[in-house]
Design a protein around this motif. Structure first.
Motif, PDB file in Angstrom:
ATOM      1  N   GLU A  12      68.272   4.049  -8.742  1.00  0.00           N
ATOM      2  CA  GLU A  12      69.455   4.185  -9.617  1.00  0.00           C
ATOM      3  C   GLU A  12      69.079   3.642 -11.000  1.00  0.00           C
ATOM      4  OE1 GLU A  12      73.241   3.181  -7.886  1.00  0.00           O
ATOM      5  OE2 GLU A  12      72.514   3.593  -5.886  1.00  0.00           O
ATOM      6  N   VAL A  13      69.719   2.584 -11.493  1.00  0.00           N
ATOM      7  CA  VAL A  13      69.372   2.164 -12.852  1.00  0.00           C
ATOM      8  C   VAL A  13      68.089   1.348 -12.822  1.00  0.00           C
ATOM      9  CG1 VAL A  13      71.836   2.140 -13.399  1.00  0.00           C
ATOM     10  CG2 VAL A  13      70.649  -0.026 -13.048  1.00  0.00           C
ATOM     11  N   ASN A  14      67.361   1.406 -13.935  1.00  0.00           N
ATOM     12  CA  ASN A  14      66.121   0.625 -14.022  1.00  0.00           C
ATOM     13  C   ASN A  14      66.426  -0.808 -14.434  1.00  0.00           C
ATOM     14  OD1 ASN A  14      65.756   3.506 -15.153  1.00  0.00           O
ATOM     15  ND2 ASN A  14      63.728   2.996 -14.374  1.00  0.00           N
ATOM     16  N   VAL A  15      67.377  -0.935 -15.367  1.00  0.00           N
ATOM     17  CA  VAL A  15      67.645  -2.249 -15.956  1.00  0.00           C
ATOM     18  C   VAL A  15      69.148  -2.493 -15.956  1.00  0.00           C
ATOM     19  CG1 VAL A  15      67.168  -3.740 -17.949  1.00  0.00           C
ATOM     20  CG2 VAL A  15      65.737  -1.736 -17.554  1.00  0.00           C
ATOM     21  N   LEU A  16      69.522  -3.731 -15.634  1.00  0.00           N
ATOM     22  CA  LEU A  16      70.945  -4.078 -15.636  1.00  0.00           C
ATOM     23  C   LEU A  16      71.161  -5.227 -16.618  1.00  0.00           C
ATOM     24  CD1 LEU A  16      73.280  -2.973 -13.946  1.00  0.00           C
ATOM     25  CD2 LEU A  16      72.938  -4.866 -12.357  1.00  0.00           C
ATOM     26  N   LEU A  17      72.151  -5.079 -17.473  1.00  0.00           N
ATOM     27  CA  LEU A  17      72.497  -6.187 -18.384  1.00  0.00           C
ATOM     28  C   LEU A  17      72.972  -7.363 -17.529  1.00  0.00           C
ATOM     29  CD1 LEU A  17      74.335  -4.166 -21.166  1.00  0.00           C
ATOM     30  CD2 LEU A  17      72.238  -5.491 -21.460  1.00  0.00           C
ATOM     31  N   ASN A  18      72.406  -8.537 -17.779  1.00  0.00           N
ATOM     32  CA  ASN A  18      72.640  -9.671 -16.890  1.00  0.00           C
ATOM     33  C   ASN A  18      73.807 -10.543 -17.392  1.00  0.00           C
ATOM     34  OD1 ASN A  18      72.342 -11.535 -14.883  1.00  0.00           O
ATOM     35  ND2 ASN A  18      70.143 -11.796 -15.148  1.00  0.00           N
ATOM     36  N   PHE A  19      75.009 -10.044 -17.172  1.00  0.00           N
ATOM     37  CA  PHE A  19      76.203 -10.788 -17.619  1.00  0.00           C
ATOM     38  C   PHE A  19      76.347 -12.115 -16.887  1.00  0.00           C
ATOM     39  CE2 PHE A  19      77.205  -6.545 -19.023  1.00  0.00           C
ATOM     40  CZ  PHE A  19      77.835  -6.765 -20.236  1.00  0.00           C
ATOM     41  N   LEU A  20      75.938 -12.106 -15.625  1.00  0.00           N
ATOM     42  CA  LEU A  20      76.121 -13.315 -14.822  1.00  0.00           C
ATOM     43  C   LEU A  20      75.229 -14.443 -15.353  1.00  0.00           C
ATOM     44  CD1 LEU A  20      77.805 -13.950 -12.302  1.00  0.00           C
ATOM     45  CD2 LEU A  20      75.718 -13.660 -10.964  1.00  0.00           C
ATOM     46  N   LEU A  21      73.977 -14.110 -15.582  1.00  0.00           N
ATOM     47  CA  LEU A  21      73.059 -15.127 -16.111  1.00  0.00           C
ATOM     48  C   LEU A  21      73.565 -15.626 -17.458  1.00  0.00           C
ATOM     49  CD1 LEU A  21      70.027 -16.369 -15.673  1.00  0.00           C
ATOM     50  CD2 LEU A  21      69.609 -14.982 -17.671  1.00  0.00           C
ATOM     51  N   ASP A  22      74.056 -14.719 -18.275  1.00  0.00           N
ATOM     52  CA  ASP A  22      74.563 -15.101 -19.597  1.00  0.00           C
ATOM     53  C   ASP A  22      75.627 -16.188 -19.457  1.00  0.00           C
ATOM     54  OD1 ASP A  22      75.221 -15.086 -22.322  1.00  0.00           O
ATOM     55  OD2 ASP A  22      76.720 -13.516 -22.027  1.00  0.00           O
ATOM     56  N   ALA A  23      76.606 -15.936 -18.587  1.00  0.00           N
ATOM     57  CA  ALA A  23      77.712 -16.894 -18.450  1.00  0.00           C
ATOM     58  C   ALA A  23      77.203 -18.251 -17.953  1.00  0.00           C
ATOM     59  CB  ALA A  23      78.754 -16.328 -17.489  1.00  0.00           C
ATOM     60  N   TYR A  24      76.327 -18.244 -16.962  1.00  0.00           N
ATOM     61  CA  TYR A  24      75.841 -19.519 -16.413  1.00  0.00           C
ATOM     62  C   TYR A  24      74.880 -20.225 -17.373  1.00  0.00           C
ATOM     63  CZ  TYR A  24      78.157 -19.071 -11.909  1.00  0.00           C
ATOM     64  OH  TYR A  24      79.106 -19.003 -10.925  1.00  0.00           O
ATOM     65  N   LEU A  25      74.148 -19.453 -18.128  1.00  0.00           N
ATOM     66  CA  LEU A  25      73.257 -20.050 -19.128  1.00  0.00           C
ATOM     67  C   LEU A  25      74.091 -20.764 -20.192  1.00  0.00           C
ATOM     68  CD1 LEU A  25      70.550 -20.445 -20.508  1.00  0.00           C
ATOM     69  CD2 LEU A  25      70.534 -18.049 -21.139  1.00  0.00           C
ATOM     70  N   VAL A  26      75.150 -20.115 -20.626  1.00  0.00           N
ATOM     71  CA  VAL A  26      76.027 -20.729 -21.624  1.00  0.00           C
ATOM     72  C   VAL A  26      76.711 -21.973 -21.026  1.00  0.00           C
ATOM     73  CG1 VAL A  26      78.139 -20.364 -22.973  1.00  0.00           C
ATOM     74  CG2 VAL A  26      76.326 -18.648 -22.998  1.00  0.00           C
ATOM     75  N   ALA A  27      77.057 -21.901 -19.738  1.00  0.00           N
ATOM     76  CA  ALA A  27      77.658 -23.079 -19.091  1.00  0.00           C
ATOM     77  C   ALA A  27      76.660 -24.238 -19.074  1.00  0.00           C
ATOM     78  CB  ALA A  27      78.095 -22.736 -17.667  1.00  0.00           C
ATOM     79  N   ALA A  28      75.395 -23.929 -18.790  1.00  0.00           N
ATOM     80  CA  ALA A  28      74.376 -24.986 -18.771  1.00  0.00           C
ATOM     81  C   ALA A  28      74.215 -25.598 -20.165  1.00  0.00           C
ATOM     82  CB  ALA A  28      73.040 -24.414 -18.280  1.00  0.00           C
TER      83      ALA A  28
END
Ligand code: NOJ
Length: 561
Positions: free
Chosen positions: A264-280
């Motif tokens: 299916e898709v090759n690449v997925l925008l990583n919204f989850l990592l973004d949110a947790y990275l900002v939380a860190a």
């Protein structure tokens, strides 16, 4: 260990909105002529791929995500000829081009919708989703995407005498992907742009594209992911190494499904990592970042995450636990005007991390450092070292700010700041003609934060960014290796190892303000790859044990052979 590397696994992607990047014709609107002139800048910075936001003909009521013609360039930005020149010039510099594919919906001014609403017998009627009486409201999973700006997903059309479905704004009717003719149109659109030399598509709103639109029996897809599989097959057949990069800000449990079995898709925008990275970053603790690795699914060998810190929309923290949301809002968006949709932040990264309030940012004294430089470096060093492909938006490389006086998400969509000259060098037009006002005055105004000044200064953020991008390029382990989290014994320090075929990269980041030191067991002698100049030292304390001294928000990448 993954064995094959594809181009997008070791690339840096740079997102551009043509209309606010560079005006080459002097009419106040950014265009392909201006963008083409700036390709040497992008090549110098080390960019491998640009993602262009929609540049198609559009009434522009949602920043171009309301398309009226999938086969053209809006005349304000140039012609198809200008587009082709741009793709060719980018290619000459080794830069690939991804374009936005907005086929979850059209503009209500698209000829298909006009035909659909005016003639019930038109073949275009069934391109959209209609009912006489909207189903019971509310289905909690199918509400308006922009709460506060839209309060319904069904709108009545006087001409059609029926309600049509729209998850976004009422002027963006959803396409009915269950109709094979619509699927054929999507293929044709992709075929057109692939023929013009693009390397693939950023698939807008992929989650909603394959959703059961309106919850109706008639729009239920037997195999929703078959839509993405079809698209992938088509792109592989027609494109030269072309890919799908999808936007799917979905429940973590659903994320793996977008990759399918690698088909299916090759690449997925990583919204989850973004949110947790900002939380860190907000908590100044590694814990949120460690937690996200338990939530992210395994992905297929050719799959990839596109990691980012900010994009052109709101920074969505809605998927974070409440306590993290609270810290993020308190530290990064203390004023109501900085927040949006009850779940997001409408600020650029530099002012957010500097803890600068909106009025200080626009009215305060110029700040040569562009905010809190140490924290910006920490944030981007982390981003670039995490498993995946980094994505940055134009202007972040110089630490651009936001304009909270602009409505909604436009706060982070101001013109690129090229120099201290009129309009920040974006355009020579008079200010009334500008597509959007550049940020002027204060800490983040173009007089203070701009490319020309930073280019000549070896200590500037821009020069640092270029070193970061080049360092990332030398580390294929990050793009395709296996990631292991390391114990550091200090809650503020996040350390991880990316293991490649022959070598590994270890990165150590101090999320806290207080200097600290941590000891790591490393199987081999570390060689310094990247870090704050003069900021980090490491030494052997025992066989296999190395102590890293990390300053305020210090960071360091080393290679282990
Ligand atoms: C996602 C885009 O990023 C956003 O800007 C837009 O409003 C919606 N899709 C609708 O197309």
């Amino acid at each position: 260990m993954r064995t094959k590397t594809r181009w997008y696994q070791n690339a840096t992607i740079y997102a551009i909105d043509v209309k606010t990047f560079a005006d080459g014709t002097g009419d106040g609107v950014g265009d392909f002529a201006g963008l083409t002139d700036r390709l040497d800048y992008l090549a110098g910075l080390g960019i491998d791929c640009v993602w262009l936001l929609p540049f198609y003909p559009s009434p522009n009521r949602d920043n171009g995500y309301d398309v009226t013609d999938y086969y053209g360039v809006d005349s304000r930005y140039g012609t198809l000829g200008d587009f082709v020149e741009f793709v060719r010039e980018a290619d000459r510099r080794g830069i690939r081009v991804l374009v936005d594919l907005v086929v979850n919906h059209t503009s209500d001014q698209h000829p298909w919708f006009r035909a659909a609403r005016s003639d019930p017998d038109s073949k275009y009627r069934d391109y959209y989703v209609w009912v006489d009486d909207p189903p019971e409201w509310p289905d909690p999973d199918r509400g308006p995407v922009f709460p506060g700006e839209e309060d319904a997903v069904w709108s009545y059309d006087e001409e059609a005498e029926a309600f049509y479905y729209h998850r976004f704004y009422h002027f963006q009717p959803d396409l009915n992907v269950a109709n094979p003719d619509v699927r054929e149109e999507i293929r044709k659109i992709m075929g057109f742009w692939l023929q013009l030399g693009v390397s693939g598509f950023r698939v807008d709103a992929a989650t909603l594209l394959i959703d059961n639109k309106g919850g109706l029996e008639s729009t239920r897809l037997d195999d929703p992911h078959g839509v993405l599989r079809d698209m992938r097959r088509f792109v592989e057949r027609r494109g030269d190494d072309a890919v799908l990069l999808a936007e799917a800000d979905d429940d973590p449990r659903n994320l793996a499904s977008y990759f399918g079995a690698g088909d299916e898709v090759n690449v997925l925008l990583n919204f989850l990592l973004d949110a947790y990275l900002v939380a860190a970053l907000a908590e100044e603790r590694a814990a949120p970042l460690r937690e996200v690795f338990d939530l992210l699914p395994e992905i297929p060998e050719e799959g990839q995450w596109a990691n980012f810190l900010r994009n052109f929309d709101e920074l969505n923290v809605g998927r974070l636990p409440k306590s993290y949301q609270k810290t993020v809002f308190e530290r990064f968006a203390p004023d109501d005007e900085m927040r949006i949709y009850g779940r997001g932040i409408r600020r650029r990264l530099a002012p957010m991390l500097a803890g600068v309030s909106g009025s200080e940012a626009t009215g305060g004294p110029p700040d040569e450092s562009g905010g809190d430089r140490d924290r910006i470096e920490l944030a981007y060093s982390l981003l670039f070292s995490l498993p995946g492909t980094p994505l940055v938006v134009y202007g972040d490389e110089i630490g651009m700010g936001d304009d909270l006086s602009l409505p909604g998400r436009n706060a982070v969509r101001t013109p690129m700041q090229w120099s201290a000259e009129k309009n920040g060098g974006f355009s020579t037009a008079e200010s009334e003609a500008l597509v959007r006002p550049p940020i002027s005055g204060g800490r983040y105004g173009y007089e203070t934060v701009n490319v020309a000044d930073q280019r000549g200064d070896p200590n500037s953020l821009l020069q640092w960014f270029s070193r970061l991008i080049h360092a990332r390029r030398e580390c294929p382990e990050i793009g395709r290796g296996d990631c292991e989290l390391l114990d550091t014994g200090d809650p503020a320090v996040f350390a991880h190892r990316m293991v490649g075929e022959e070598n590994a990269v270890v990165a150590v980041h101090n999320l806290g303000e207080s200097p600290t030191s941590v000891t790591l067991s490393l199987a081999g002698d570390p060689i310094r790859l990247f870090g704050r100049d003069g900021g980090v030292e490491f030494e052997r304390v025992e066989t296999g044990e190395w102590r890293f001294e990390l300053g305020r928000y210090g960071y360091c990448w080393v290679r282990i052979r």
